[in-house]
Scaffold this active site. Structure first.
Site, PDB file in Angstrom:
ATOM      1  N   GLY A   1       1.697   2.819  -9.539  1.00  0.00           N
ATOM      2  CA  GLY A   1       0.998   4.036  -9.971  1.00  0.00           C
ATOM      3  C   GLY A   1       0.925   4.099 -11.489  1.00  0.00           C
TER       4      GLY A   1
ATOM      5  N   ASP B   1       4.269   5.894  -5.133  1.00  0.00           N
ATOM      6  CA  ASP B   1       3.414   6.213  -6.283  1.00  0.00           C
ATOM      7  C   ASP B   1       4.236   7.020  -7.287  1.00  0.00           C
ATOM      8  OD1 ASP B   1       1.528   7.757  -7.959  1.00  0.00           O
ATOM      9  OD2 ASP B   1      -0.019   6.984  -6.608  1.00  0.00           O
TER      10      ASP B   1
ATOM     11  N   HIS C   1       6.728  -2.203 -10.675  1.00  0.00           N
ATOM     12  CA  HIS C   1       5.799  -2.353 -11.796  1.00  0.00           C
ATOM     13  C   HIS C   1       6.610  -2.028 -13.039  1.00  0.00           C
ATOM     14  CE1 HIS C   1       2.787  -2.526  -8.751  1.00  0.00           C
ATOM     15  NE2 HIS C   1       1.812  -2.626  -9.638  1.00  0.00           N
TER      16      HIS C   1
ATOM     17  N   ASP D   1      -5.423  -6.415  -8.030  1.00  0.00           N
ATOM     18  CA  ASP D   1      -6.488  -5.645  -7.376  1.00  0.00           C
ATOM     19  C   ASP D   1      -7.768  -6.486  -7.409  1.00  0.00           C
ATOM     20  OD1 ASP D   1      -5.094  -2.924  -7.129  1.00  0.00           O
ATOM     21  OD2 ASP D   1      -4.871  -3.324  -9.267  1.00  0.00           O
TER      22      ASP D   1
ATOM     23  N   THR E   1       0.831  -1.198   0.000  1.00  0.00           N
ATOM     24  CA  THR E   1       0.000   0.000   0.000  1.00  0.00           C
ATOM     25  C   THR E   1       0.870   1.255   0.000  1.00  0.00           C
ATOM     26  OG1 THR E   1      -1.956   1.056   0.986  1.00  0.00           O
ATOM     27  CG2 THR E   1      -0.292   0.214   2.533  1.00  0.00           C
ATOM     28  N   THR E   2       0.319   2.336  -0.538  1.00  0.00           N
ATOM     29  CA  THR E   2       1.036   3.615  -0.631  1.00  0.00           C
ATOM     30  C   THR E   2       0.765   4.427   0.631  1.00  0.00           C
ATOM     31  OG1 THR E   2       0.282   3.520  -2.939  1.00  0.00           O
ATOM     32  CG2 THR E   2       1.507   5.489  -2.252  1.00  0.00           C
ATOM     33  N   PRO E   3       1.765   4.660   1.485  1.00  0.00           N
ATOM     34  CA  PRO E   3       1.526   5.499   2.669  1.00  0.00           C
ATOM     35  C   PRO E   3       1.115   6.897   2.228  1.00  0.00           C
ATOM     36  CG  PRO E   3       3.651   4.368   2.815  1.00  0.00           C
ATOM     37  CD  PRO E   3       3.151   4.179   1.420  1.00  0.00           C
TER      38      PRO E   3
ATOM     39  N   GLU F   1       4.244  -1.961 -18.003  1.00  0.00           N
ATOM     40  CA  GLU F   1       2.777  -1.967 -18.182  1.00  0.00           C
ATOM     41  C   GLU F   1       2.403  -1.212 -19.443  1.00  0.00           C
ATOM     42  OE1 GLU F   1       1.507  -0.724 -14.072  1.00  0.00           O
ATOM     43  OE2 GLU F   1      -0.166  -2.047 -14.548  1.00  0.00           O
TER      44      GLU F   1
HETATM   45  C1  6MZ Z   1       0.172   0.283 -11.303  1.00  0.00           C
HETATM   46  C2  6MZ Z   1      -1.269   0.078  -9.518  1.00  0.00           C
HETATM   47  C3  6MZ Z   1      -2.009  -0.919 -10.207  1.00  0.00           C
HETATM   48  O1  6MZ Z   1      -1.510   1.771  -2.597  1.00  0.00           O
HETATM   49  O2  6MZ Z   1      -3.675   2.978  -2.290  1.00  0.00           O
HETATM   50  N1  6MZ Z   1      -1.860   0.270  -8.341  1.00  0.00           N
HETATM   51  N2  6MZ Z   1      -0.184   0.660 -10.070  1.00  0.00           N
HETATM   52  N3  6MZ Z   1      -0.487  -0.659 -12.021  1.00  0.00           N
HETATM   53  C4  6MZ Z   1      -1.589  -1.273 -11.516  1.00  0.00           C
HETATM   54  N4  6MZ Z   1      -2.243  -2.189 -12.309  1.00  0.00           N
HETATM   55  C5  6MZ Z   1      -3.580  -2.033 -12.710  1.00  0.00           C
HETATM   56  N5  6MZ Z   1      -2.999  -1.326  -9.398  1.00  0.00           N
HETATM   57  C6  6MZ Z   1      -2.894  -0.588  -8.257  1.00  0.00           C
HETATM   58  O3  6MZ Z   1      -3.572   0.869  -3.671  1.00  0.00           O
HETATM   59  C7  6MZ Z   1      -3.975   1.517  -4.851  1.00  0.00           C
HETATM   60  C8  6MZ Z   1      -2.772   2.043  -5.592  1.00  0.00           C
HETATM   61  O4  6MZ Z   1      -1.954   0.957  -6.075  1.00  0.00           O
HETATM   62  C9  6MZ Z   1      -1.393   1.264  -7.338  1.00  0.00           C
HETATM   63  C10 6MZ Z   1      -1.864   2.671  -7.704  1.00  0.00           C
HETATM   64  O5  6MZ Z   1      -0.892   3.607  -7.294  1.00  0.00           O
HETATM   65  C11 6MZ Z   1      -3.125   2.806  -6.858  1.00  0.00           C
HETATM   66  O6  6MZ Z   1      -3.451   4.152  -6.577  1.00  0.00           O
HETATM   67  P1  6MZ Z   1      -2.988   1.648  -2.388  1.00  0.00           P
HETATM   68  O7  6MZ Z   1      -3.347   0.748  -1.235  1.00  0.00           O
END
Ligand code: 6MZ
Length: 353
Positions: free
Chosen positions: A188, A158, A215, A294, A97-99, A218
């Site tokens: 992100g 992020d 990541h 996700d 998770t992103t703090p 993508e």
């Molecule tokens: C890139 C992704 C993502 O951190 O707020 N996030 N970043 N590619 C993906 N694939 C689709 N899926 C999620 O979780 C949400 C955050 O995770 C990253 C993005 O920065 C998103 O805002 P947290 O817990």
């Protein structure tokens, strides 16, 4: 599906705010709607939409973050996400998770992470090796026996962040090592930000002994992909838009890949399962691990990702059990945890049908 639910699995690529239950998201949005902070019907429409391009997914995350801002909600969603993974026999979870800092409600990156840790603790009092009975998960009723899940945390940077902010996250991760933090993730919107911005913080993280996952690929961006591979991260996520030279590098460096099938198809970063790089990497025995990315946003669960591989690529139960077991080799937690997980797999192997 039952068989996939029953085998032990490790989940190494799950974003907290992307893994929220839809029912929780709608409940939180309804509450904010009643307070007049958001227009509930607009929110509901976006949440219920099934197919989203990569770009739309990041708009959805901004919306999700609006309803999950406060500490209490972060604690609640962490607890629920862990319970959901445990319910489908995920025995080891690396939750990322992103703090977030939000001065208006007195939230710092540290207090955000403390709320996450409170969520883990509220699943169980037994520190981070969480033992509990799932009692509110009707969908997996057969599996509501006592389950054990080991949870570790990754702090995400992020791509919208500055070097200083990324460095702050790495320092926080170092301070929270004894609370289950094992590494750093870079995530992100892949069309935003430059590798050079994050590199100093990621390099520092590595030097300080934190594991790093990125990541990577993508979207097409050869220069960045090659720089990321040359950084030799502990793992990468996705690897969707690689050219020949990048595949060659990835394979020669043997960097494990977190494969997120449903996510890649839903966001159209891969056009269809028959052209997904899973097949080639699996055939070449390259280190890979199946993940959800996700589960809330893409309406999937890890067991479903295994079932998908079985139907799309024709792998049998034994091959998939072996694939799940090999995931243990790529976890960021130390040897003690690896040995414990090996035992879980040895004992599960004896009861396979
Ligand atoms: C890139 C992704 C993502 O951190 O707020 N996030 N970043 N590619 C993906 N694939 C689709 N899926 C999620 O979780 C949400 C955050 O995770 C990253 C993005 O920065 C998103 O805002 P947290 O817990």
């Amino acid at each position: 599906m039952e068989w996939w639910l029953s085998i032990p699995k490790v989940e190494l690529h799950a974003h907290l705010n992307g893994s929220i239950r839809n029912s929780t998201l709608l409940e939180l949005a309804r509450e904010l709607g009643e307070k007049g902070t958001i227009v509930f019907s607009d929110f509901e429409h976006v949440i219920r939409k099934n197919d989203r391009t990569l770009c739309e997914v990041f708009k959805l995350f901004d919306l999700i973050h609006v309803v999950t801002t406060d500490h209490k909600t972060i604690t609640r969603i962490t607890k629920e996400v862990v319970e959901d993974f445990a319910a489908e026999n995920v025995v080891y979870l690396e939750l990322r998770t992103t703090p977030k800092r939000n001065d208006s409600i007195g939230m710092s990156k540290r207090s955000y992470m403390e709320a996450v840790v409170d969520g883990l603790r509220s699943v169980s009092s037994s520190n981070l090796d969480i033992n509990f009975s799932c009692d509110d998960l009707e969908k997996f009723s057969k599996y509501q026996t006592k389950k054990k899940i080991i949870v570790r945390l990754l702090l995400s940077i992020d791509r919208r962040e500055s070097t200083a902010s990324a460095m702050e996250t790495v320092n926080l991760a170092l301070e929270m090592k004894d609370m289950g933090v094992v590494g750093i993730d870079l995530s992100g919107n892949p069309t935003v930000g430059e590798w050079e911005t994050f590199f100093p913080a990621l390099k520092f993280a590595k030097e300080q002994g934190l594991s790093v996952t990125l990541h990577c690929g993508e979207v097409p961006n050869s220069v960045e992909i090659q720089a990321m591979l040359d950084f030799l991260p502990g793992r990468i996520g996705h690897a969707c838009c690689f050219q020949d030279e990048e595949w060659r590098k990835l394979k020669s460096y043997k960097i494990p890949v977190e494969i997120c099938l449903t996510s890649n198809i839903r966001t159209e970063t891969i056009s269809s399962m028959d052209v997904h790089h899973f097949a080639d990497l699996y055939k070449e025995n390259h280190p890979i691990v199946l993940c959800t990315d996700d589960s809330g946003v893409f309406s999937t669960i890890l067991s479903n990702e295994y079932a998908l591989v079985s139907s799309a690529f024709g792998l049998g139960k034994m091959e998939l059990f072996e694939l799940a077991r090999k995931g243990v080799d790529f976890i960021f937690a130390g040897n003690e945890v690896k040995m414990e997980l090996m035992k879980v797999y040895e004992s599960a192997a004896r009861t396979l049908d």
